[in-house]
Write an enzyme that holds these catalytic residues in place. Sequence first.
Site, PDB file in Angstrom:
ATOM      1  N   ASP A   1      -1.217   5.916  -6.039  1.00 55.86           N
ATOM      2  CA  ASP A   1      -2.179   6.980  -6.435  1.00 55.86           C
ATOM      3  C   ASP A   1      -1.727   8.131  -7.272  1.00 55.86           C
ATOM      4  O   ASP A   1      -0.374   8.543  -7.044  1.00 55.86           O
ATOM      5  CB  ASP A   1      -2.564   7.538  -5.015  1.00 55.86           C
ATOM      6  CG  ASP A   1      -3.001   6.276  -3.851  1.00 55.86           C
ATOM      7  OD1 ASP A   1      -3.894   5.872  -4.091  1.00 55.86           O
ATOM      8  OD2 ASP A   1      -1.984   6.442  -3.164  1.00 55.86           O
TER       9      ASP A   1
ATOM     10  N   HIS B 280      -0.928  10.514  -2.892  1.00 58.27           N
ATOM     11  CA  HIS B 280      -2.328  10.083  -2.351  1.00 58.27           C
ATOM     12  C   HIS B 280      -3.400  11.405  -2.275  1.00 58.27           C
ATOM     13  O   HIS B 280      -4.358  11.257  -2.765  1.00 58.27           O
ATOM     14  CB  HIS B 280      -2.241   9.352  -1.008  1.00 58.27           C
ATOM     15  CG  HIS B 280      -3.631   9.078  -0.876  1.00 58.27           C
ATOM     16  ND1 HIS B 280      -4.476   9.872   0.163  1.00 58.27           N
ATOM     17  CD2 HIS B 280      -4.315   7.813  -1.054  1.00 58.27           C
ATOM     18  CE1 HIS B 280      -5.556   8.960   0.585  1.00 58.27           C
ATOM     19  NE2 HIS B 280      -5.294   7.740  -0.440  1.00 58.27           N
TER      20      HIS B 280
ATOM     21  N   HIS C 242       0.930  -1.389   0.041  1.00 60.52           N
ATOM     22  CA  HIS C 242       0.116  -0.157   0.012  1.00 60.52           C
ATOM     23  C   HIS C 242       1.010   1.104  -0.030  1.00 60.52           C
ATOM     24  O   HIS C 242       1.237   1.415   0.921  1.00 60.52           O
ATOM     25  CB  HIS C 242      -0.883  -0.233   1.137  1.00 60.52           C
ATOM     26  CG  HIS C 242      -1.724   0.997   1.412  1.00 60.52           C
ATOM     27  ND1 HIS C 242      -2.139   1.836   2.333  1.00 60.52           N
ATOM     28  CD2 HIS C 242      -2.728   1.514   0.446  1.00 60.52           C
ATOM     29  CE1 HIS C 242      -3.079   2.849   2.183  1.00 60.52           C
ATOM     30  NE2 HIS C 242      -3.573   2.679   0.962  1.00 60.52           N
TER      31      HIS C 242
ATOM     32  N   GLU D 262       0.458  -0.778  -4.717  1.00 63.37           N
ATOM     33  CA  GLU D 262      -0.477  -0.083  -5.061  1.00 63.37           C
ATOM     34  C   GLU D 262       0.007   1.353  -4.644  1.00 63.37           C
ATOM     35  O   GLU D 262       0.445   1.769  -3.816  1.00 63.37           O
ATOM     36  CB  GLU D 262      -1.675  -0.238  -3.840  1.00 63.37           C
ATOM     37  CG  GLU D 262      -2.949   0.522  -4.058  1.00 63.37           C
ATOM     38  CD  GLU D 262      -3.080   1.831  -3.436  1.00 63.37           C
ATOM     39  OE1 GLU D 262      -3.985   2.532  -3.893  1.00 63.37           O
ATOM     40  OE2 GLU D 262      -2.094   2.132  -2.692  1.00 63.37           O
TER      41      GLU D 262
END
Length: 258
Positions: A52, A65, A17, A50
């Site tokens: 963003d 993010h 993450h 993962e």
Amino acid sequence: MTHPFFDGTLRPRVFAHRGLVTAEGGASGVWENTAAAFASAHAAGVEYVETDSHVSADGDTVLIHDSDLARLNGDRRAVSEIRTRELRAVFADHGGLLTVPEALDAFPDLRFNIDVKADAAAVAVGEAVAQHADRVLLTSFSDARRRRALAAALEAGAPHRPATSAGARTVAALMAITRTGLSPARLLRDVDALQIPERQGLLRVLTPALIRAARRHDVEIHVWTVNDAEEMTRIIGAGADGIVSDRADVALRVLRPV
């Protein structure tokens, strides 16, 4: 048929993450979604990261993010108002800023799960991943936004669409329809994964009915954000195909013991 995004990788899936920021990395000032965080994830043995994306004032697909930098350094200006060179300067001592193309080039062995965080980023991200469709999954809480990104990838010459996971409205509709016993085939068409929390407040999202529906249609379930070792084991045991974790190093140890 599964998407190439999942070919040749191990189960259960472990998604780092926003990369991996270890205690040592955090103490030295490393931020999430940076080159250093991705390098740490890669070194730990992670196959999936993962991340963003927003767009800078220059239109670059920067991996950040939040819509501003307030949480990171107190700067409340929108990312879209800041030039890329200034963002690079801000991130220089914290692991290094990356754009989508830079991340794909710098980490050719990693597969990227990219959450498109802003409407303005959809087309730019889609174009940026067009030649990497086998190792990119595009997602967004907004189904419309992720579909624009997928369309942009195809229009930019992708040999096939990148993988994708359902947005919030699709997941909500799936939860409703699986309770009725009706077929979710239409909702799951062109969806490769459901990336969901185990619960949303008091509402259980990861249900046996949802798992059964996903299985019948070759759709994977990835649960976020799971950092506790016992919870990792329990969630995979319940039928999830993978987890998204801030502690991907722990997840690899727990879920794939040597």
